[in-house]
Design an enzyme around this catalytic site. Sequence first.
Site, PDB file in Angstrom:
ATOM      1  N   ASP A 170       0.867  -1.187   0.000  1.00  0.00           N
ATOM      2  CA  ASP A 170       0.000   0.000   0.000  1.00  0.00           C
ATOM      3  C   ASP A 170       0.898   1.229   0.000  1.00  0.00           C
ATOM      4  O   ASP A 170       1.222   1.808   1.040  1.00  0.00           O
ATOM      5  CB  ASP A 170      -0.941  -0.007   1.199  1.00  0.00           C
ATOM      6  CG  ASP A 170      -2.073   0.984   1.004  1.00  0.00           C
ATOM      7  OD1 ASP A 170      -2.123   1.654  -0.053  1.00  0.00           O
ATOM      8  OD2 ASP A 170      -2.934   1.093   1.900  1.00  0.00           O
ATOM      9  N   ALA A 171       1.319   1.592  -1.205  1.00  0.00           N
ATOM     10  CA  ALA A 171       2.383   2.593  -1.369  1.00  0.00           C
ATOM     11  C   ALA A 171       1.882   3.872  -2.023  1.00  0.00           C
ATOM     12  O   ALA A 171       2.482   4.928  -1.887  1.00  0.00           O
ATOM     13  CB  ALA A 171       3.499   1.991  -2.220  1.00  0.00           C
ATOM     14  N   LYS A 172       0.778   3.780  -2.765  1.00  0.00           N
ATOM     15  CA  LYS A 172       0.188   4.937  -3.451  1.00  0.00           C
ATOM     16  C   LYS A 172       1.226   5.725  -4.234  1.00  0.00           C
ATOM     17  O   LYS A 172       1.277   6.947  -4.165  1.00  0.00           O
ATOM     18  CB  LYS A 172      -0.590   5.803  -2.456  1.00  0.00           C
ATOM     19  CG  LYS A 172      -1.700   5.001  -1.734  1.00  0.00           C
ATOM     20  CD  LYS A 172      -2.619   5.850  -0.903  1.00  0.00           C
ATOM     21  CE  LYS A 172      -3.797   5.048  -0.354  1.00  0.00           C
ATOM     22  NZ  LYS A 172      -3.446   4.056   0.678  1.00  0.00           N
ATOM     23  N   ARG A 173       2.046   5.004  -4.996  1.00  0.00           N
ATOM     24  CA  ARG A 173       3.069   5.640  -5.809  1.00  0.00           C
ATOM     25  C   ARG A 173       2.504   6.121  -7.141  1.00  0.00           C
ATOM     26  O   ARG A 173       1.297   5.948  -7.408  1.00  0.00           O
ATOM     27  CB  ARG A 173       4.213   4.645  -6.063  1.00  0.00           C
ATOM     28  CG  ARG A 173       4.921   4.139  -4.799  1.00  0.00           C
ATOM     29  CD  ARG A 173       5.648   5.252  -4.070  1.00  0.00           C
ATOM     30  NE  ARG A 173       6.582   4.754  -3.072  1.00  0.00           N
ATOM     31  CZ  ARG A 173       6.346   4.637  -1.766  1.00  0.00           C
ATOM     32  NH1 ARG A 173       5.189   4.986  -1.266  1.00  0.00           N
ATOM     33  NH2 ARG A 173       7.284   4.193  -0.941  1.00  0.00           N
TER      34      ARG A 173
END
Lengths: 273, 273
Positions: B94-97
């Site tokens: 869950d990095a939302k890159r």
Amino acid sequence: MKIEDLIAQIHQKKSFLCVGLDTDLDKIPKHLLKEDDPIFAFNKAIIDATHAYCVAYKPNIAFYEAYGLQGWRSLERTMEYLNANHPEIFTIADAKRGDIGNTSTRYAKAFFETMDFDSITIAPYMGKDSVEPFLEFEDRHTILLALTSNQGAFDFQTKKVDGQELYKEVLSVSKMYKGSERLMYVVGATKATYLEDIRKIVPENFLLVPGVGAQGGSLQEVCKYGITKDVGLLVNSSRGILYASNELDFAEIAAKKAKEIQQEMEIELAKLK
Amino acid sequence: MKIEDLIAQIHQKKSFLCVGLDTDLDKIPKHLLKEDDPIFAFNKAIIDATHAYCVAYKPNIAFYEAYGLQGWRSLERTMEYLNANHPEIFTIADAKRGDIGNTSTRYAKAFFETMDFDSITIAPYMGKDSVEPFLEFEDRHTILLALTSNQGAFDFQTKKVDGQELYKEVLSVSKMYKGSERLMYVVGATKATYLEDIRKIVPENFLLVPGVGAQGGSLQEVCKYGITKDVGLLVNSSRGILYASNELDFAEIAAKKAKEIQQEMEIELAKLK
């Protein structure tokens, strides 16, 4: 860093150049690969050679993250070196993070506290409570993506919401966030004429402009439409400086390229007087 | 991981629960703090206790990044442990890159190759060429933010572009991306009734639904509007499982909470037949 100190540095160095540290083991000179920490060795040489011509460094976090723990170690060493030797230089974590409140606070701590960056780039998609946790940190700056320089910018950013393009909506809405005086914005230089409209919404905030050089923007165009009385611009160059040579003389050539841009910037700054 | 294997696991375990590993040193039981690596020790205990009841784990990358190198080391150890002992479990960074093309490729390599995650969450703001580099990786999945569960979702995501809300535009446009069969979407459970509209645009893609439990969504509502013949849902719970107890019995209580959700899910899955 206080914004006044950034502005003072710009006038002192006659430069608003940001050097992007997109350090890539496949592109750095081969002789550095035998160093213990080639990424840091490259960054240190680039910083030593270019710091007189630039006011900011912008490590692109993806390039470090891709190398796992070793990459994070190289990034930490780079920041320690910068903050110890050039504390006057503005540092930007080009991380494009953003998450819900308590998670954004974690990212803010990672970059503002653990690594002591002056600023970080943030994606606006999740809105107010994803951005405001970053704005709580005094003398730290949050650089919100507004209009990026890639082709995909046309997928959503330039589409109209409530009668104006989404990137303008991002500017208008974010101005109302608590701590918005600590906001800067990313605006791609490949669309310099858009800067005229952008300045109507955010007349004073600093703009981080990628895409001059390798990505093809023109410095004169950017200044024509984007410069303010306090300059209000950081113009980034990465590959055009870092990889101008990959021989033994790489740092010297990087310095030469940085100086060329600095001299163009000096001409633009002189027009402000 | 192939999507068929995820679906098979869901039917086998009668669960579509994702456990969010938002591991916070301030919240884990005090007795773990004397371990060499308290974050990993906590994660290992949670995984050992809950893996029979869930089909996915989702480390929230910010929580690890905030602890610097030590945090990344704990994350790597967690992934090594998961992939060695529970290779059938779907893992989500869950990095939302999200960044321009060559930079997105770096992030993809960091998470898909260096750390061997099955999937990653991505912000859509920069459009096609920021997302497609992730979609090139076979049997890896890209989970695009569509409608998030936070208040800030109303800043931009629910505003209308081209006559439909931005989050729907994200769904419609991203369906055209190369490799879009590897797309999943984040959809906040606090707005479960929106799922009906969402399913009209993406009838089959898996949806990652945060916000059940601590953030207040209802599993029955989510299933009513979001479930497909192949389930198509991963419902996440983090704090409600991880921090149900912070005493010596924390793992046992976490297992109990996970099992409770699994049993609710079993009822919903039975309705599919």
